[in-house]
Design a protein around this motif. Structure first.
Motif, PDB file in Angstrom:
ATOM      1  N   VAL A  44      20.249  69.955  52.614  1.00 14.29           N
ATOM      2  CA  VAL A  44      19.351  71.038  52.203  1.00 14.29           C
ATOM      3  C   VAL A  44      19.157  72.025  53.350  1.00 14.29           C
ATOM      4  O   VAL A  44      19.236  73.243  53.163  1.00 14.29           O
ATOM      5  CB  VAL A  44      17.998  70.476  51.721  1.00 14.29           C
ATOM      6  CG1 VAL A  44      16.956  71.568  51.606  1.00 14.29           C
ATOM      7  CG2 VAL A  44      18.165  69.765  50.388  1.00 14.29           C
ATOM      8  N   ILE A  45      18.935  71.521  54.541  1.00 15.80           N
ATOM      9  CA  ILE A  45      18.772  72.388  55.709  1.00 15.80           C
ATOM     10  C   ILE A  45      20.045  73.194  55.959  1.00 15.80           C
ATOM     11  O   ILE A  45      19.997  74.388  56.236  1.00 15.80           O
ATOM     12  CB  ILE A  45      18.382  71.546  56.949  1.00 15.80           C
ATOM     13  CG1 ILE A  45      16.965  71.008  56.782  1.00 15.80           C
ATOM     14  CG2 ILE A  45      18.512  72.358  58.217  1.00 15.80           C
ATOM     15  CD1 ILE A  45      16.565  69.976  57.815  1.00 15.80           C
ATOM     16  N   SER A  46      21.183  72.549  55.839  1.00 11.29           N
ATOM     17  CA  SER A  46      22.463  73.243  56.020  1.00 11.29           C
ATOM     18  C   SER A  46      22.655  74.331  54.971  1.00 11.29           C
ATOM     19  O   SER A  46      23.098  75.442  55.278  1.00 11.29           O
ATOM     20  CB  SER A  46      23.610  72.239  55.962  1.00 11.29           C
ATOM     21  OG  SER A  46      24.840  72.892  56.013  1.00 11.29           O
ATOM     22  N   THR A  47      22.329  74.018  53.730  1.00 11.23           N
ATOM     23  CA  THR A  47      22.466  74.996  52.646  1.00 11.23           C
ATOM     24  C   THR A  47      21.552  76.189  52.881  1.00 11.23           C
ATOM     25  O   THR A  47      21.964  77.342  52.695  1.00 11.23           O
ATOM     26  CB  THR A  47      22.150  74.337  51.294  1.00 11.23           C
ATOM     27  OG1 THR A  47      23.040  73.248  51.088  1.00 11.23           O
ATOM     28  CG2 THR A  47      22.262  75.331  50.155  1.00 11.23           C
ATOM     29  N   ASP A  50      23.087  78.278  55.496  1.00 14.78           N
ATOM     30  CA  ASP A  50      24.237  79.029  54.984  1.00 14.78           C
ATOM     31  C   ASP A  50      23.791  80.224  54.149  1.00 14.78           C
ATOM     32  O   ASP A  50      24.371  81.298  54.236  1.00 14.78           O
ATOM     33  CB  ASP A  50      25.145  78.126  54.148  1.00 14.78           C
ATOM     34  CG  ASP A  50      25.901  77.105  54.988  1.00 14.78           C
ATOM     35  OD1 ASP A  50      25.928  77.268  56.226  1.00 14.78           O
ATOM     36  OD2 ASP A  50      26.450  76.153  54.399  1.00 14.78           O
ATOM     37  N   VAL A  51      22.769  80.027  53.318  1.00 14.26           N
ATOM     38  CA  VAL A  51      22.251  81.120  52.490  1.00 14.26           C
ATOM     39  C   VAL A  51      21.710  82.230  53.387  1.00 14.26           C
ATOM     40  O   VAL A  51      21.963  83.412  53.155  1.00 14.26           O
ATOM     41  CB  VAL A  51      21.176  80.611  51.510  1.00 14.26           C
ATOM     42  CG1 VAL A  51      20.422  81.752  50.869  1.00 14.26           C
ATOM     43  CG2 VAL A  51      21.806  79.728  50.451  1.00 14.26           C
ATOM     44  N   ARG A  54      24.660  84.044  54.917  1.00 11.87           N
ATOM     45  CA  ARG A  54      25.313  84.926  53.950  1.00 11.87           C
ATOM     46  C   ARG A  54      24.470  86.157  53.672  1.00 11.87           C
ATOM     47  O   ARG A  54      24.995  87.266  53.553  1.00 11.87           O
ATOM     48  CB  ARG A  54      25.617  84.183  52.655  1.00 11.87           C
ATOM     49  CG  ARG A  54      26.905  83.372  52.762  1.00 11.87           C
ATOM     50  CD  ARG A  54      27.222  82.711  51.471  1.00 11.87           C
ATOM     51  NE  ARG A  54      26.447  81.458  51.521  1.00 11.87           N
ATOM     52  CZ  ARG A  54      26.216  80.656  50.521  1.00 11.87           C
ATOM     53  NH1 ARG A  54      26.679  80.935  49.355  1.00 11.87           N
ATOM     54  NH2 ARG A  54      25.516  79.562  50.654  1.00 11.87           N
ATOM     55  N   ALA A  55      23.156  85.974  53.581  1.00 14.43           N
ATOM     56  CA  ALA A  55      22.275  87.118  53.353  1.00 14.43           C
ATOM     57  C   ALA A  55      22.323  88.063  54.550  1.00 14.43           C
ATOM     58  O   ALA A  55      22.368  89.286  54.392  1.00 14.43           O
ATOM     59  CB  ALA A  55      20.843  86.645  53.110  1.00 14.43           C
ATOM     60  N   GLY A  56      22.356  87.493  55.750  1.00 15.64           N
ATOM     61  CA  GLY A  56      22.474  88.319  56.950  1.00 15.64           C
ATOM     62  C   GLY A  56      23.801  89.053  56.998  1.00 15.64           C
ATOM     63  O   GLY A  56      23.851  90.240  57.352  1.00 15.64           O
ATOM     64  N   ASP A  57      24.876  88.359  56.619  1.00 15.47           N
ATOM     65  CA  ASP A  57      26.198  89.000  56.573  1.00 15.47           C
ATOM     66  C   ASP A  57      26.217  90.124  55.547  1.00 15.47           C
ATOM     67  O   ASP A  57      26.814  91.182  55.778  1.00 15.47           O
ATOM     68  CB  ASP A  57      27.287  87.980  56.252  1.00 15.47           C
ATOM     69  CG  ASP A  57      27.526  86.989  57.383  1.00 15.47           C
ATOM     70  OD1 ASP A  57      27.024  87.236  58.503  1.00 15.47           O
ATOM     71  OD2 ASP A  57      28.179  85.964  57.135  1.00 15.47           O
ATOM     72  N   ALA A  58      25.581  89.895  54.394  1.00 11.12           N
ATOM     73  CA  ALA A  58      25.546  90.927  53.348  1.00 11.12           C
ATOM     74  C   ALA A  58      24.772  92.147  53.835  1.00 11.12           C
ATOM     75  O   ALA A  58      25.188  93.284  53.593  1.00 11.12           O
ATOM     76  CB  ALA A  58      24.916  90.368  52.077  1.00 11.12           C
ATOM     77  N   ARG A  59      23.644  91.918  54.526  1.00  8.93           N
ATOM     78  CA  ARG A  59      22.873  93.042  55.077  1.00  8.93           C
ATOM     79  C   ARG A  59      23.692  93.811  56.099  1.00  8.93           C
ATOM     80  O   ARG A  59      23.706  95.040  56.106  1.00  8.93           O
ATOM     81  CB  ARG A  59      21.573  92.541  55.720  1.00  8.93           C
ATOM     82  CG  ARG A  59      20.441  92.368  54.749  1.00  8.93           C
ATOM     83  CD  ARG A  59      19.128  92.119  55.465  1.00  8.93           C
ATOM     84  NE  ARG A  59      19.129  90.961  56.311  1.00  8.93           N
ATOM     85  CZ  ARG A  59      18.899  89.715  55.911  1.00  8.93           C
ATOM     86  NH1 ARG A  59      18.653  89.479  54.646  1.00  8.93           N
ATOM     87  NH2 ARG A  59      18.908  88.710  56.753  1.00  8.93           N
TER      88      ARG A  59
END
Length: 179
Positions: A44-47, A50-51, A54-59
């Motif tokens: 859960v912590i890893s997920t 990762d989220v 990914r959100a940072g990469d998208a920004r």
């Protein structure tokens, strides 16, 4: 007087052995549950991490795309607009100069359909520039015919929808080279 006899030791030993197996089973089960909870918690912590990544990469990606559009607008603003030129030959040069500015932007477009729409817009503008050259030599009028989408509407409207918000101004400018 109230003794259990000779066989009385065997049931107690069996009962102790059962208790030991039962305690060992409970201990092993508890250990399995603790390990499963730890593994689940780590996943859960890893997920979540990762989220967030990914959100940072998208920004970051969105910011880079927006900056690319702002750079395109800056390049276009340094050029003379086609409508501010003296004649058809000057307008043709201005259209080609703007097209060159857009070609620098095209590698930043990641969406295939948007990139195709940009290319169609550039092609229509190049045809218009060629017609302006002919007009300056033979007095044949030149008209800009913007590319259309599958529904017959202006492709520039679709391009505005598919592109980052800062690209709307440059797209509108490029979609009207006769102004």
């Amino acid at each position: 007087m109230f003794g259990f006899g000779e066989g009385s030791g065997a049931p107690d030993e069996r009962q102790r052995r059962r208790r030991r197996w039962w305690v060992a089973g409970i201990s092993i089960g508890a250990a399995v549950i603790v390990v499963a909870l730890c593994v689940g918690g780590l996943s859960v912590i890893s997920t979540i991490g990762d989220v967030r990544d990914r959100a940072g990469d998208a920004r970051e990606s969105r910011a880079l795309r927006d900056q690319s559009c702002l750079d395109l607008e800056s390049r276009l603003n340094r050029l003379t607009p086609p409508g501010a030129t003296a004649g058809p030959a000057g307008r043709a040069v201005a259209v080609r100069d703007e097209n060159s500015a857009v070609r620098l932007y095209l590698p930043d477009v990641r969406d295939d359909r948007a990139q195709d729409a940009w290319r169609q817009l550039l092609d229509a503008r190049a045809v218009y520039a060629d017609a302006l050259d002919r007009q300056s030599k033979s007095r044949t009028p030149a008209f800009y015919a913007g590319p259309k989408n599958d529904d017959g509407g202006p492709l520039a409207d679709d391009l505005i929808e598919w592109s980052p918000t800062p690209c709307a101004g440059p797209i509108r400018r490029l979609a009207s080279p006769d102004l």
